[in-house]
Structures are given as C-alpha cells and as structure tokens.
Design a protein around this motif. Structure first.
Motif, PDB file in Angstrom:
ATOM      1  N   LEU A 206     -22.502 126.265 -89.092  1.00  0.00           N
ATOM      2  CA  LEU A 206     -23.541 126.451 -88.071  1.00  0.00           C
ATOM      3  C   LEU A 206     -24.050 127.892 -88.072  1.00  0.00           C
ATOM      4  O   LEU A 206     -25.266 128.122 -88.054  1.00  0.00           O
ATOM      5  N   ILE A 207     -23.136 128.833 -88.132  1.00  0.00           N
ATOM      6  CA  ILE A 207     -23.552 130.247 -88.149  1.00  0.00           C
ATOM      7  C   ILE A 207     -24.356 130.556 -89.413  1.00  0.00           C
ATOM      8  O   ILE A 207     -25.362 131.258 -89.376  1.00  0.00           O
ATOM      9  N   TYR A 208     -23.898 130.025 -90.556  1.00  0.00           N
ATOM     10  CA  TYR A 208     -24.625 130.228 -91.806  1.00  0.00           C
ATOM     11  C   TYR A 208     -26.043 129.658 -91.732  1.00  0.00           C
ATOM     12  O   TYR A 208     -27.011 130.303 -92.134  1.00  0.00           O
ATOM     13  N   SER A 209     -26.157 128.440 -91.176  1.00  0.00           N
ATOM     14  CA  SER A 209     -27.499 127.834 -91.095  1.00  0.00           C
ATOM     15  C   SER A 209     -28.388 128.592 -90.115  1.00  0.00           C
ATOM     16  O   SER A 209     -29.596 128.703 -90.319  1.00  0.00           O
ATOM     17  N   LEU A 210     -27.817 129.136 -89.045  1.00  0.00           N
ATOM     18  CA  LEU A 210     -28.615 129.926 -88.106  1.00  0.00           C
ATOM     19  C   LEU A 210     -29.073 131.230 -88.736  1.00  0.00           C
ATOM     20  O   LEU A 210     -30.209 131.679 -88.502  1.00  0.00           O
ATOM     21  N   LEU A 211     -28.204 131.862 -89.519  1.00  0.00           N
ATOM     22  CA  LEU A 211     -28.589 133.113 -90.163  1.00  0.00           C
ATOM     23  C   LEU A 211     -29.626 132.903 -91.270  1.00  0.00           C
ATOM     24  O   LEU A 211     -30.454 133.777 -91.521  1.00  0.00           O
ATOM     25  N   MET A 212     -29.587 131.781 -91.929  1.00  0.00           N
ATOM     26  CA  MET A 212     -30.538 131.502 -92.998  1.00  0.00           C
ATOM     27  C   MET A 212     -31.868 130.923 -92.478  1.00  0.00           C
ATOM     28  O   MET A 212     -32.786 130.731 -93.250  1.00  0.00           O
ATOM     29  N   GLY A 213     -31.915 130.649 -91.202  1.00  0.00           N
ATOM     30  CA  GLY A 213     -33.166 130.201 -90.595  1.00  0.00           C
ATOM     31  C   GLY A 213     -33.476 128.755 -90.851  1.00  0.00           C
ATOM     32  O   GLY A 213     -34.642 128.357 -90.861  1.00  0.00           O
ATOM     33  N   ALA A 214     -32.496 127.943 -91.001  1.00  0.00           N
ATOM     34  CA  ALA A 214     -32.762 126.514 -91.257  1.00  0.00           C
ATOM     35  C   ALA A 214     -32.963 125.748 -89.974  1.00  0.00           C
ATOM     36  O   ALA A 214     -32.574 125.986 -88.933  1.00  0.00           O
TER      37      ALA A 214
END
Length: 69
Positions: A61-69
């Motif tokens: 979840l954190i990765y997807s939020l940081l990548m802007g998905a």
C-alpha cells in the motif's frame, strides 16, 4: 564398588526445586499437555503468517501510494 540393591525412586535427583513440577495425589500438577503444546505451535505459525501478510500488505500500500497509482 558393590551394586546397590535398593534404587532411589526420586526422579528429581539433581534438578533444582524450581524446575520440578508440583506433585498431586495422582501425578504432576500444572504440567502442559502435548495437545496444548501442539495447539500453541500451530497458533504461533498462524500468527507469524498473519503478521507477515499484514506487513506485506502495508508495504504494498505504501509503495503504491508513493508511486502514484
């Protein structure tokens, strides 16, 4: 050395008192059964897998939020 005729029936020969189970009328008291140990082992595995899945989900979840998905 002569062989001993009478044996010592104490099973707690050199163990400290704090490590000996309390002995009741029919046997030891408050000793964990094999079934309870098995249950705790499985519970530990399930909790560890759930914790790993939760960490993976939060990381994703954190990765997807940081990548802007």
């Amino acid at each position: 050395m002569r062989p001993r005729i009478w044996t010592d029936l104490s099973l707690h020969d050199r163990t400290p008192v704090r490590a000996q189970p309390e002995v009741g009328e029919w046997g030891p008291l408050r000793v964990v059964t094999t079934r309870a140990k098995r249950r705790w082992r499985w519970l530990t595995v399930i909790v560890a897998l759930a914790a790993a899945a939760a960490l993976f989900t939060v990381g994703r979840l954190i990765y997807s939020l940081l990548m802007g998905a």
